[in-house]
Design a protein around this motif. Structure first.
Motif, PDB file in Angstrom:
ATOM      1  N   PRO A 186       0.847  -1.206   0.000  1.00 35.63           N
ATOM      2  CA  PRO A 186       0.000   0.000   0.000  1.00 35.63           C
ATOM      3  C   PRO A 186       0.872   1.242   0.000  1.00 35.63           C
ATOM      4  CG  PRO A 186       0.032  -1.049   2.146  1.00 35.63           C
ATOM      5  CD  PRO A 186       0.732  -1.964   1.227  1.00 35.63           C
ATOM      6  N   ASN A 187       0.307   2.364  -0.357  1.00 36.41           N
ATOM      7  CA  ASN A 187       1.117   3.544  -0.646  1.00 36.41           C
ATOM      8  C   ASN A 187       1.401   4.322   0.627  1.00 36.41           C
ATOM      9  OD1 ASN A 187       2.496   5.274  -2.144  1.00 36.41           O
ATOM     10  ND2 ASN A 187       0.770   6.082  -3.294  1.00 36.41           N
ATOM     11  N   LEU A 188       2.219   3.730   1.506  1.00 36.76           N
ATOM     12  CA  LEU A 188       2.563   4.396   2.748  1.00 36.76           C
ATOM     13  C   LEU A 188       4.078   4.499   2.852  1.00 36.76           C
ATOM     14  CD1 LEU A 188       0.232   2.662   5.322  1.00 36.76           C
ATOM     15  CD2 LEU A 188       0.076   4.994   4.516  1.00 36.76           C
ATOM     16  N   LYS A 189       4.547   5.158   3.923  1.00 33.78           N
ATOM     17  CA  LYS A 189       5.985   5.203   4.180  1.00 33.78           C
ATOM     18  C   LYS A 189       6.469   3.837   4.623  1.00 33.78           C
ATOM     19  CE  LYS A 189       6.442   8.328   7.155  1.00 33.78           C
ATOM     20  NZ  LYS A 189       6.916   9.363   8.109  1.00 33.78           N
ATOM     21  N   MET A 190       7.713   3.551   4.296  1.00 27.27           N
ATOM     22  CA  MET A 190       8.286   2.269   4.718  1.00 27.27           C
ATOM     23  C   MET A 190       9.326   2.491   5.798  1.00 27.27           C
ATOM     24  SD  MET A 190       8.886   0.078   1.370  1.00 27.27           S
ATOM     25  CE  MET A 190       7.538  -0.456   0.366  1.00 27.27           C
ATOM     26  N   VAL A 191       9.455   1.487   6.658  1.00 29.73           N
ATOM     27  CA  VAL A 191      10.512   1.508   7.672  1.00 29.73           C
ATOM     28  C   VAL A 191      11.855   1.328   6.963  1.00 29.73           C
ATOM     29  CG1 VAL A 191      11.351   0.281   9.671  1.00 29.73           C
ATOM     30  CG2 VAL A 191       8.940   0.544   9.341  1.00 29.73           C
ATOM     31  N   SER A 192      12.887   1.979   7.468  1.00 24.75           N
ATOM     32  CA  SER A 192      14.171   1.956   6.766  1.00 24.75           C
ATOM     33  C   SER A 192      14.800   0.576   6.816  1.00 24.75           C
ATOM     34  CB  SER A 192      15.098   2.967   7.418  1.00 24.75           C
ATOM     35  OG  SER A 192      16.417   2.726   7.035  1.00 24.75           O
ATOM     36  N   PRO A 193      15.197   0.017   5.675  1.00 22.22           N
ATOM     37  CA  PRO A 193      15.720  -1.358   5.681  1.00 22.22           C
ATOM     38  C   PRO A 193      17.204  -1.476   5.957  1.00 22.22           C
ATOM     39  CG  PRO A 193      15.522  -0.625   3.453  1.00 22.22           C
ATOM     40  CD  PRO A 193      15.062   0.509   4.304  1.00 22.22           C
ATOM     41  N   THR A 194      17.948  -0.374   6.008  1.00 15.11           N
ATOM     42  CA  THR A 194      19.399  -0.507   6.183  1.00 15.11           C
ATOM     43  C   THR A 194      19.790  -1.156   7.507  1.00 15.11           C
ATOM     44  OG1 THR A 194      19.594   1.538   4.967  1.00 15.11           O
ATOM     45  CG2 THR A 194      21.564   0.703   5.971  1.00 15.11           C
ATOM     46  N   PRO A 195      19.219  -0.752   8.645  1.00 18.77           N
ATOM     47  CA  PRO A 195      19.641  -1.445   9.863  1.00 18.77           C
ATOM     48  C   PRO A 195      19.223  -2.894   9.900  1.00 18.77           C
ATOM     49  CG  PRO A 195      18.188   0.351  10.399  1.00 18.77           C
ATOM     50  CD  PRO A 195      18.389   0.403   8.969  1.00 18.77           C
ATOM     51  N   GLN A 196      18.187  -3.270   9.140  1.00 20.96           N
ATOM     52  CA  GLN A 196      17.826  -4.684   9.119  1.00 20.96           C
ATOM     53  C   GLN A 196      18.929  -5.509   8.475  1.00 20.96           C
ATOM     54  OE1 GLN A 196      13.977  -5.057   7.401  1.00 20.96           O
ATOM     55  NE2 GLN A 196      13.026  -3.819   8.998  1.00 20.96           N
ATOM     56  N   ALA A 197      19.581  -4.960   7.443  1.00 19.36           N
ATOM     57  CA  ALA A 197      20.709  -5.668   6.845  1.00 19.36           C
ATOM     58  C   ALA A 197      21.877  -5.750   7.821  1.00 19.36           C
ATOM     59  CB  ALA A 197      21.151  -4.958   5.571  1.00 19.36           C
ATOM     60  N   LEU A 198      22.103  -4.643   8.566  1.00 23.21           N
ATOM     61  CA  LEU A 198      23.215  -4.649   9.511  1.00 23.21           C
ATOM     62  C   LEU A 198      23.029  -5.713  10.577  1.00 23.21           C
ATOM     63  CD1 LEU A 198      23.667  -0.832  10.132  1.00 23.21           C
ATOM     64  CD2 LEU A 198      24.768  -2.233   8.456  1.00 23.21           C
ATOM     65  N   ILE A 199      21.775  -5.823  11.110  1.00 18.76           N
ATOM     66  CA  ILE A 199      21.644  -6.774  12.214  1.00 18.76           C
ATOM     67  C   ILE A 199      21.599  -8.200  11.728  1.00 18.76           C
ATOM     68  CG2 ILE A 199      20.474  -5.152  13.696  1.00 18.76           C
ATOM     69  CD1 ILE A 199      18.052  -7.011  13.285  1.00 18.76           C
ATOM     70  N   LEU A 200      21.234  -8.436  10.437  1.00 15.61           N
ATOM     71  CA  LEU A 200      21.333  -9.808   9.939  1.00 15.61           C
ATOM     72  C   LEU A 200      22.776 -10.279   9.969  1.00 15.61           C
ATOM     73  CD1 LEU A 200      18.912 -10.103   6.940  1.00 15.61           C
ATOM     74  CD2 LEU A 200      18.977 -11.473   8.975  1.00 15.61           C
ATOM     75  N   THR A 201      23.672  -9.403   9.520  1.00 18.37           N
ATOM     76  CA  THR A 201      25.087  -9.748   9.588  1.00 18.37           C
ATOM     77  C   THR A 201      25.514  -9.996  11.032  1.00 18.37           C
ATOM     78  OG1 THR A 201      25.327  -8.148   7.819  1.00 18.37           O
ATOM     79  CG2 THR A 201      27.326  -9.074   8.713  1.00 18.37           C
ATOM     80  N   ASN A 202      25.048  -9.128  11.944  1.00 22.79           N
ATOM     81  CA  ASN A 202      25.469  -9.247  13.326  1.00 22.79           C
ATOM     82  C   ASN A 202      24.953 -10.509  13.976  1.00 22.79           C
ATOM     83  OD1 ASN A 202      26.790  -8.452  15.557  1.00 22.79           O
ATOM     84  ND2 ASN A 202      25.126  -7.228  16.360  1.00 22.79           N
ATOM     85  N   ILE A 203      23.729 -10.943  13.594  1.00 20.92           N
ATOM     86  CA  ILE A 203      23.181 -12.164  14.193  1.00 20.92           C
ATOM     87  C   ILE A 203      24.034 -13.359  13.783  1.00 20.92           C
ATOM     88  CG2 ILE A 203      21.235 -13.750  14.156  1.00 20.92           C
ATOM     89  CD1 ILE A 203      19.412 -11.412  14.000  1.00 20.92           C
ATOM     90  N   VAL A 204      24.446 -13.395  12.511  1.00 20.26           N
ATOM     91  CA  VAL A 204      25.260 -14.523  12.062  1.00 20.26           C
ATOM     92  C   VAL A 204      26.617 -14.525  12.751  1.00 20.26           C
ATOM     93  CG1 VAL A 204      26.386 -15.509  10.056  1.00 20.26           C
ATOM     94  CG2 VAL A 204      24.089 -14.684   9.887  1.00 20.26           C
ATOM     95  N   ILE A 205      27.233 -13.339  12.883  1.00 13.68           N
ATOM     96  CA  ILE A 205      28.530 -13.262  13.548  1.00 13.68           C
ATOM     97  C   ILE A 205      28.397 -13.704  14.998  1.00 13.68           C
ATOM     98  CG2 ILE A 205      30.275 -11.658  14.341  1.00 13.68           C
ATOM     99  CD1 ILE A 205      29.945 -10.119  11.842  1.00 13.68           C
TER     100      ILE A 205
END
Lengths: 499, 100, 103
Positions: C62-81
């Protein structure tokens, strides 16, 4: 091809590390040949990269697309960025050559132990970690490579699989896990204020609020932990006591690259900050002093050399940080040059001492290094090279330690004479400690059995000694060719931001 | 500030000293029998009754600073609790010093 | 209005740090490092929140604002580490237990 050199330098050892266990059924020679190819190719590529940097200035590489579409308001691309300029190109070339030489050394010395292919996988991955420190252009890749190098070093410490080794690896890994989480917290604070992670963008939009100082201190503490200087040096003697010699030398190289990235962040991104320079000068004096003070009472040779490594890193930080404080003089620039020159000399000198100790331990096959006596009668060449290393590390004239240390002494003198006095006293006490080790190992009643020194190890020691003597005899040419552009690249912040 | 550094002069100096020492080496006794009393060390006094090891050569220094060494050994006892505690202490000191 | 997420983050990190500083059992040390890592992950992912935003997925959005995805990528890396570090620490504690017969 030349436009992709940076990523190839990082990717080739990574690919080599993952393909190495697959070559297990082809036999030993194929594995060693593959390792030599991987390391040699990376070395040649870094040399080409250094020539490219001298031509063009600075090389910036964005991963994934050559001219990416998503661009920040200041005109920087939002991507993972790798950057190489004169300083990191020069350091990567020298470190990769030394890593190649250490690999040749460890071919014969470690050949009696099992699980060697896992050792070499960790070795190549630690090389990747070191190269990542040198070439990173934004903060998050710094964090990833910090973790890579700490996990692989913990694996290398536990290589000999005794009870002491496991305990040391546990202490090392738990300490560095906490350290890297502090680093991530500091990066998160920076990201929350400015919304970007590239170093270049943050250099432009930075205001020095209180939260920035908190982030700066967290990042600096974790990088200083990896370097191993004054408040954070206590993991070093325990970790260096139980690990193999090649792992010790790689850990010293990763400490040097951590110092490099620390000064890159704090001169390139945060700008010249006097308080920070003075804090680092204080830390470096204490690390010179504590390294020597704690080494006098020790008797284990690997521990003494670990404390010596702490003191030498103190000299490097003393040189560069007093250069930061005095940057409006002419002497500040000379001090930075002295510090960078001492990085190269330090790894050569301490490397030579550690390599000879490794050969001694290999020949006597004893874990207790206190019981070795009288090596000098049957192995005069080893004793001679050890004496050369002792003179080089304490700053005797025709060798390279004198050349870099006198630049540091003379330029630090104009800041405050007390620093020079402590530096000179440190050198004299280092000589005192090392003469004691030399007398214990190499003089005295000679042992009965005589086993020839392995030829590859002797060749590597010889190459190290030749490099030391040649850098010592011609320091002017070495400085003006390698170190002057490197020091310029460190100091000028404008060059770092605009590409 | 210029460092005057001539590698040729250093090399000539080194070769000169080497030749002087070699001259001393050449003018020694040529004929001696090995492993007889001619090659043993000469003690001009009482022979030491007990074998004193070389690694205690800085014993005086160590004795004078014994309090400081005991204090340091009590702080760092080689377990990871103390390591992490010292790390956090160091980073808090850094933070306080930087924000002044 | 108290910001509950940052209080939780600080609470988790302090609990984790106390665990590492004062507990001698090896498994408690490894789990305390895991708790600190979870606290830092929570801090990072809460930085991307935009008021009234939806999950950053493009299909049928739907045509709304989205939550920023950059920190989601950062924490995926951190979870694996963090997974790698915890696994390594626990296997080292197994090996230490075999040699010492007490933890």
């Amino acid at each position: 091809m030349t436009s992709h050199l940076i990523i190839l330098i990082i990717a080739i050892p990574l690919l080599g590390a993952f393909l190495l266990p697959l070559l297990n059924k082809f036999g030993k020679r194929i594995k060693y040949f593959w390792l030599a190819t991987v390391l040699g190719l990376t070395d040649i590529f870094s040399f080409f990269l250094y020539l490219l940097i001298i031509e063009k200035g600075e090389v910036v590489y964005t991963l994934g697309a050559k001219f990416p579409l998503l661009v920040s308001p200041q005109g920087f691309p939002i991507r993972i960025i790798l950057e190489a300029d004169a300083l990191s190109g020069f350091l990567s070339f020298i470190f990769l050559s030394i890593i190649f030489l250490i690999f040749i050394y460890s071919l014969k010395i470690l050949s009696n132990y099992s699980f060697l292919d896992k050792f070499y996988v960790l070795y190549l991955l630690l090389t990747v970690g070191i190269l990542g420190f040198l070439f990173t252009g934004d903060f998050f890749t710094l964090f990833v490579f910090y973790e890579i190098s700490s996990i692989t070093t913990a694996g290398l410490i536990a290589f000999f699989r005794s009870e002491e080794c496991f305990k040391s690896a546990f202490h090392y890994l738990s300490l560095f896990a906490v350290g890297s989480l502090f680093l991530l917290f500091g990066i998160g604070i920076l990201y929350s204020e400015y919304g970007f992670l590239n170093m270049g963008i943050i250099a432009k939009v930075l205001q020095f609020s209180f939260l920035d100082k908190v982030a700066l201190s967290l990042i600096a503490s974790s990088l200083l932990l990896k370097a191993g200087v004054f408040p954070f040096y206590f993991w070093k003697p325990e970790a260096y006591k139980v690990s193999p010699i090649s792992a010790i030398l790689l850990s010293i190289i990763s400490s040097l690259s951590a110092i490099y990235i620390l000064f890159r962040i704090f001169l390139g991104v945060f700008g010249v900050n006097l308080i920070f320079g003075w804090i680092l000068i204080l830390f470096s004096i204490f690390s010179i002093f504590m390294g020597i003070f704690l080494a006098i009472k020790e008797n284990n040779i690997k521990k003494i050399l670990a404390y010596l490594a702490i003191s030498e890193l103190g000299y490097i930080i003393l040189g560069i940080s007093s250069g930061i404080v005095m940057l409006n003089n002419d002497f500040g620039f000379k001090a930075i040059q002295g510090g960078l020159f001492h990085m190269v000399n330090d790894i050569l000198d301490i490397g030579l001492l550690f390599l000879i100790i490794g050969v001694v331990i290999y020949i006597t096959k004893s874990k207790n290094v206190l019981e070795i006596r009288g090596f000098g009668h049957k192995y005069p060449w080893l004793a001679g090279f050890f004496l050369l290393g002792v003179f080089a590390i304490s700053g005797m004239p025709p060798l390279n330690g004198f050349a870099s240390k006198i630049i540091i002494y003379e330029s630090v003198f104009h800041l405050s004479p007390v620093l020079t006095i402590i530096g000179i006293l440190g050198s004299i006490l280092i000589l005192a400690i090392l003469i004691k080790i030399f007398a214990i190992i190499f003089l005295g009643i000679s042992p009965e059995k005589y086993q020839p020194v392995p030829k590859t190890a002797m060749a590597v020691i010889f190459v190290f000694a030749i490099l030391m003597i040649s850098i010592g005899l011609f320091p002017g040419q070495f400085t003006s060719f390698f170190i002057n552009p490197a020091a310029e690249a460190l100091v000028s912040q404008q060059n770092y931001i605009c590409k | 500030m210029q460092i005057i550094w001539q590698p040729k002069i250093a090399l000539i100096f080194f070769l000169l000293i080497f030749f002087i020492i070699y001259f001393f080496y050449l003018s020694g006794e040529k004929k001696y029998k090995k492993d007889t009393f001619q090659t043993m060390a000469y003690f001009s006094g009482k022979t030491p009754s007990q074998n004193i090891k070389l690694q205690n050569i800085y014993w005086g220094f160590f004795e004078d600073f014994k309090k400081l060494y005991m204090f340091l050994a009590k702080i760092q006892k080689e377990n990871s609790n103390d390591y992490i505690f010292l790390f956090i202490l160091g980073s808090i000191i850094f933070l306080l010093a930087l924000s002044l | 209005m108290i910001n509950f997420i940052f209080l939780t983050v600080i609470f988790l990190i302090i609990i984790g740090l106390f665990g590492t500083m004062f507990k001698k059992n090896l498994i408690k040390l490894a789990m305390s490092i895991n708790i600190i890592s979870n606290g830092v992950n929570l801090f990072l992912i809460s930085l991307g929140y935009r008021q009234g935003g939806i999950a950053p997925i493009f299909t049928n959005a739907p045509n709304l604002k989205m939550v920023s995805p950059t920190p989601q990528a950062l924490i995926l890396t951190n979870i694996v580490i963090n997974l790698a570090v915890t696994a390594f620490l626990l296997s080292l504690s197994i090996l230490i237990y075999k040699k010492e017969k007490k933890l």
